[in-house]
Design an enzyme around this catalytic site. Structure first.
Site, PDB file in Angstrom:
ATOM      1  N   SER A 178      -0.598  32.260  -6.071  1.00 33.62           N
ATOM      2  CA  SER A 178      -1.470  31.201  -5.526  1.00 33.62           C
ATOM      3  C   SER A 178      -0.917  29.822  -5.874  1.00 33.62           C
ATOM      4  O   SER A 178      -0.908  28.911  -5.038  1.00 33.62           O
ATOM      5  CB  SER A 178      -2.878  31.324  -6.116  1.00 33.62           C
ATOM      6  OG  SER A 178      -3.473  32.512  -5.698  1.00 33.62           O
ATOM      7  N   ARG A 227       0.699  26.693  -3.410  1.00 36.16           N
ATOM      8  CA  ARG A 227       0.125  25.340  -3.438  1.00 36.16           C
ATOM      9  C   ARG A 227       1.171  24.293  -3.845  1.00 36.16           C
ATOM     10  O   ARG A 227       1.141  23.152  -3.374  1.00 36.16           O
ATOM     11  CB  ARG A 227      -1.081  25.311  -4.375  1.00 36.16           C
ATOM     12  CG  ARG A 227      -2.302  26.006  -3.727  1.00 36.16           C
ATOM     13  CD  ARG A 227      -3.230  26.554  -4.763  1.00 36.16           C
ATOM     14  NE  ARG A 227      -4.478  27.065  -4.206  1.00 36.16           N
ATOM     15  CZ  ARG A 227      -4.650  28.294  -3.706  1.00 36.16           C
ATOM     16  NH1 ARG A 227      -3.639  29.135  -3.650  1.00 36.16           N
ATOM     17  NH2 ARG A 227      -5.828  28.678  -3.241  1.00 36.16           N
ATOM     18  N   GLY A 237      -1.751  36.076   3.797  1.00 30.60           N
ATOM     19  CA  GLY A 237      -3.062  35.493   4.091  1.00 30.60           C
ATOM     20  C   GLY A 237      -3.167  34.071   3.556  1.00 30.60           C
ATOM     21  O   GLY A 237      -3.736  33.187   4.216  1.00 30.60           O
ATOM     22  N   ARG A 268      -6.415  40.393  10.223  1.00 36.08           N
ATOM     23  CA  ARG A 268      -7.264  39.783   9.182  1.00 36.08           C
ATOM     24  C   ARG A 268      -7.952  38.540   9.753  1.00 36.08           C
ATOM     25  O   ARG A 268      -7.367  37.794  10.540  1.00 36.08           O
ATOM     26  CB  ARG A 268      -6.415  39.437   7.952  1.00 36.08           C
ATOM     27  CG  ARG A 268      -5.914  40.698   7.268  1.00 36.08           C
ATOM     28  CD  ARG A 268      -5.074  40.403   6.067  1.00 36.08           C
ATOM     29  NE  ARG A 268      -5.838  39.799   4.983  1.00 36.08           N
ATOM     30  CZ  ARG A 268      -5.285  39.325   3.877  1.00 36.08           C
ATOM     31  NH1 ARG A 268      -3.975  39.367   3.721  1.00 36.08           N
ATOM     32  NH2 ARG A 268      -6.022  38.822   2.923  1.00 36.08           N
ATOM     33  N   GLN A 320      -9.230  30.450  -0.347  1.00 35.11           N
ATOM     34  CA  GLN A 320      -8.367  30.093   0.788  1.00 35.11           C
ATOM     35  C   GLN A 320      -9.105  29.172   1.748  1.00 35.11           C
ATOM     36  O   GLN A 320      -8.545  28.178   2.229  1.00 35.11           O
ATOM     37  CB  GLN A 320      -7.881  31.359   1.495  1.00 35.11           C
ATOM     38  CG  GLN A 320      -6.935  32.176   0.620  1.00 35.11           C
ATOM     39  CD  GLN A 320      -6.504  33.484   1.255  1.00 35.11           C
ATOM     40  OE1 GLN A 320      -7.047  33.896   2.282  1.00 35.11           O
ATOM     41  NE2 GLN A 320      -5.539  34.144   0.644  1.00 35.11           N
ATOM     42  N   ASP A 380      -8.335  40.374  -6.804  1.00 32.80           N
ATOM     43  CA  ASP A 380      -7.052  41.042  -6.536  1.00 32.80           C
ATOM     44  C   ASP A 380      -6.740  42.134  -7.564  1.00 32.80           C
ATOM     45  O   ASP A 380      -5.784  42.896  -7.384  1.00 32.80           O
ATOM     46  CB  ASP A 380      -5.913  40.013  -6.527  1.00 32.80           C
ATOM     47  CG  ASP A 380      -6.028  39.061  -5.341  1.00 32.80           C
ATOM     48  OD1 ASP A 380      -6.714  39.413  -4.367  1.00 32.80           O
ATOM     49  OD2 ASP A 380      -5.439  37.966  -5.397  1.00 32.80           O
ATOM     50  N   ARG A 414      -9.091  47.738   1.047  1.00 34.30           N
ATOM     51  CA  ARG A 414      -8.764  48.222  -0.305  1.00 34.30           C
ATOM     52  C   ARG A 414      -9.802  49.194  -0.849  1.00 34.30           C
ATOM     53  O   ARG A 414      -9.474  50.015  -1.711  1.00 34.30           O
ATOM     54  CB  ARG A 414      -8.548  47.045  -1.270  1.00 34.30           C
ATOM     55  CG  ARG A 414      -7.204  46.373  -1.038  1.00 34.30           C
ATOM     56  CD  ARG A 414      -6.858  45.343  -2.108  1.00 34.30           C
ATOM     57  NE  ARG A 414      -5.508  44.808  -1.846  1.00 34.30           N
ATOM     58  CZ  ARG A 414      -5.075  43.628  -2.223  1.00 34.30           C
ATOM     59  NH1 ARG A 414      -5.867  42.806  -2.882  1.00 34.30           N
ATOM     60  NH2 ARG A 414      -3.839  43.242  -1.953  1.00 34.30           N
ATOM     61  N   ARG A 427      -0.558  45.649  -3.907  1.00 32.39           N
ATOM     62  CA  ARG A 427      -1.397  45.945  -5.079  1.00 32.39           C
ATOM     63  C   ARG A 427      -1.820  47.416  -5.117  1.00 32.39           C
ATOM     64  O   ARG A 427      -2.042  47.976  -6.183  1.00 32.39           O
ATOM     65  CB  ARG A 427      -2.594  44.999  -5.132  1.00 32.39           C
ATOM     66  CG  ARG A 427      -2.151  43.528  -5.168  1.00 32.39           C
ATOM     67  CD  ARG A 427      -3.162  42.589  -5.752  1.00 32.39           C
ATOM     68  NE  ARG A 427      -2.842  41.212  -5.386  1.00 32.39           N
ATOM     69  CZ  ARG A 427      -1.976  40.433  -6.031  1.00 32.39           C
ATOM     70  NH1 ARG A 427      -1.323  40.883  -7.078  1.00 32.39           N
ATOM     71  NH2 ARG A 427      -1.759  39.187  -5.625  1.00 32.39           N
TER      72      ARG A 427
HETATM   73  C1  S3P Z   1      -6.031  33.469  -2.834  1.00 36.29           C
HETATM   74  C2  S3P Z   1      -7.388  33.677  -2.768  1.00 36.29           C
HETATM   75  C3  S3P Z   1      -7.978  35.024  -2.675  1.00 36.29           C
HETATM   76  C4  S3P Z   1      -7.006  36.100  -3.141  1.00 36.29           C
HETATM   77  C5  S3P Z   1      -5.639  35.923  -2.536  1.00 36.29           C
HETATM   78  C6  S3P Z   1      -5.064  34.576  -2.924  1.00 36.29           C
HETATM   79  C7  S3P Z   1      -5.533  32.082  -2.879  1.00 36.29           C
HETATM   80  O1  S3P Z   1      -8.318  35.285  -1.333  1.00 36.29           O
HETATM   81  O2  S3P Z   1      -7.513  37.375  -2.837  1.00 36.29           O
HETATM   82  O3  S3P Z   1      -4.752  36.941  -2.997  1.00 36.29           O
HETATM   83  O4  S3P Z   1      -4.351  31.875  -3.226  1.00 36.29           O
HETATM   84  O5  S3P Z   1      -6.319  31.166  -2.573  1.00 36.29           O
HETATM   85  P1  S3P Z   1      -9.712  34.747  -0.685  1.00 36.29           P
HETATM   86  O6  S3P Z   1      -9.695  33.279  -0.672  1.00 36.29           O
HETATM   87  O7  S3P Z   1      -9.717  35.335   0.700  1.00 36.29           O
HETATM   88  O8  S3P Z   1     -10.801  35.296  -1.542  1.00 36.29           O
END
Ligand code: S3P
Length: 429
Positions: A24, A28, A95, A123, A170, A315, A346, A388
């Site tokens: 994450s 960023r 994602g 998704r 996210q 996660d 999952r 995972r």
């Molecule tokens: C993430 C937020 C989570 C997490 C993903 C990474 C992020 O998802 O499951 O692996 O980097 O902001 P969600 O925002 O859909 O909960």
């Protein structure tokens, strides 16, 4: 397809490792480094497929990014100087790239098209598309913009006040990023805390961001380049911590792991289950807390995991489910419907695989109940192309009675390319 046959290990794990940089935070760092004016250096970047997708996206938008393994240097003239991509942008399996980039692309005053791999294509994107439309972006795509591929006409955004309908960092991040381009104030209200790396990193890049109670406010502004050290990913560390917690006689340390409170649900769960876990050498770096975690194997007991805890370990649930098979009594996981919308469903992937391996798992709409303790048998299991799930199954093989054959482990490169190498260094000869 990379099939693997993992023989039972059944010996203690010992030693120490550093896991790769946080996924994450790596995303960023690339995003804010590309929007900021100047040169940004990132160290300990996660050189995995998902994060490379974010680098590729900004290269297509005209940013100069040099990457050598875990070192990344970004030279940008700032967000106003990004240019229209000549080709569609490919988000791959990521994602986070897709959702956060939609926030950025909504703010950019030009046309972009984007697509993903088969998993990302099913998704949901409407969770980001809806607030972007409220801010003024024009977005079309499959099923009225709910899914990739998508086409974005960005620019001329107006700030909104947006209460998150899903507990998603996210979505929060996408709205905040779009807020950097919008007129007036953009506000995000979240009723359950989700990971706050975007907020921390915006501050590190000099942004004026106001966080009060459960509201975060941001305005249109320029960012200044910064140097970012990416802490070890606690979501990757979780697989090794869980291994040490269930393999008899084990004791391992993982050093320089991110300990941000919005991510440490796995530590709380291990402690509540009865694990012997210690944290040392805590320090703050690039706005994030890090430290060393030591786990020594101990008998575990089942617990209930629900509510505000879920976003703090979303996660980690695949490996927590495995832990639960080795805990005495029932473990109940609820309020985790989001698991059905990850790289694969999952809840089904965990339950079907663990059941094949002799566990006693009942699924529910928003979670599962695991009746422990059961031994892990061997056999053929399926990763569903989910990193995972694949790593959880590899951890299961450490305590299995027979070999476990995983159909495809190539997805592990997404978040933890050196996973097997690190596991090997912990294997006592
Ligand atoms: C993430 C937020 C989570 C997490 C993903 C990474 C992020 O998802 O499951 O692996 O980097 O902001 P969600 O925002 O859909 O909960």
């Amino acid at each position: 397809m990379t099939e693997i046959k993992l023989k039972p290990f059944q010996k203690p794990l010992t030693g120490e490792v550093e896991v790769p940089g946080d996924k994450s935070i790596s995303h960023r760092a690339v995003i804010l480094g590309s929007l900021a004016k100047g040169t940004t250096n990132i160290t300990n970047f996660l050189n995995g497929e998902d994060c490379r997708r974010t680098i590729d996206a900004f290269r297509k938008l005209g940013v100069t990014i040099e990457q050598e393994g875990t070192s990344v240097t970004i030279h940008s003239d700032g967000k106003e100087k990004l240019t229209e991509a000549k080709q569609p942008i490919y988000f791959g399996n990521s994602g986070t790239t897709a959702r956060l980039m939609l926030g950025v692309l909504a703010g950019l005053p030009f046309f972009t098209t984007a697509y993903g791999d088969p998993s990302l294509t099913i998704r949901p994107m409407d969770r980001v598309v809806q607030p972007m439309r409220l801010m003024g972006a024009s977005i079309t795509g499959r099923e009225k913009g709910s899914y990739l591929p998508t086409a974005i006409n960005g620019g001329n955004l107006k700030g909104i006040s947006y209460t998150l309908p899903v507990k998603s960092a996210q979505v929060k991040s996408a709205v905040l990023l779009a807020g950097l381009f919008a007129e007036d104030v953009t506000e995000v209200i979240e009723h359950a805390a989700t990971r706050n790396h975007s907020e921390n990193m915006l501050e590190a890049f000099g942004a004026d961001i106001v966080i009060k109670d459960n509201a975060i406010r941001i305005t249109n502004q320029s960012l200044s380049a910064a140097n970012v050290y990416v802490p070890g990913d606690i979501s990757s560390a979780a697989f090794l911590l869980a291994s040490a917690a269930i393999v008899p006689g084990s004791s391992i340390s993982i050093n320089n792991v991110g300990l941000n409170k919005t991510r440490t649900g796995i530590i709380d769960v291990l402690l509540e289950m009865g694990a012997n876990l210690n944290i040392s050498n805590k320090k703050s770096i690039s706005g994030e807390l890090i430290g060393d975690i030591t786990v020594t194997q101990e008998d575990l007991k089942g617990i209930v995991i629900e509510g505000a805890m879920i976003p703090r370990l979303i996660d980690e649930i695949p490996v927590i489910a495995l832990l639960a098979t080795q805990a005495e009594g029932d473990t109940v996981i609820r309020d985790a419907k989001e698991l059905r919308l990850k790289e694969t469903d999952r809840i089904e992937a965990i339950a079907s695989n663990l059941t094949k391996l002799g566990a006693n798992v009942e699924t529910t709409e928003d979670g599962m109940v695991i009746h422990g303790k059961t031994s892990i048998t061997g056999g053929k299991v399926v990763s569903y192309d989910d990193h995972r799930i694949a790593m959880m199954l590899a951890v299961a093989s450490l305590i299995a009675d027979d070999a476990i054959i995983i159909d495809d482990i190539s997805s592990i490169a997404i978040s933890y390319p050196d996973f097997f190498k690190h596991l090997d260094t912990l294997k006592t000869p």
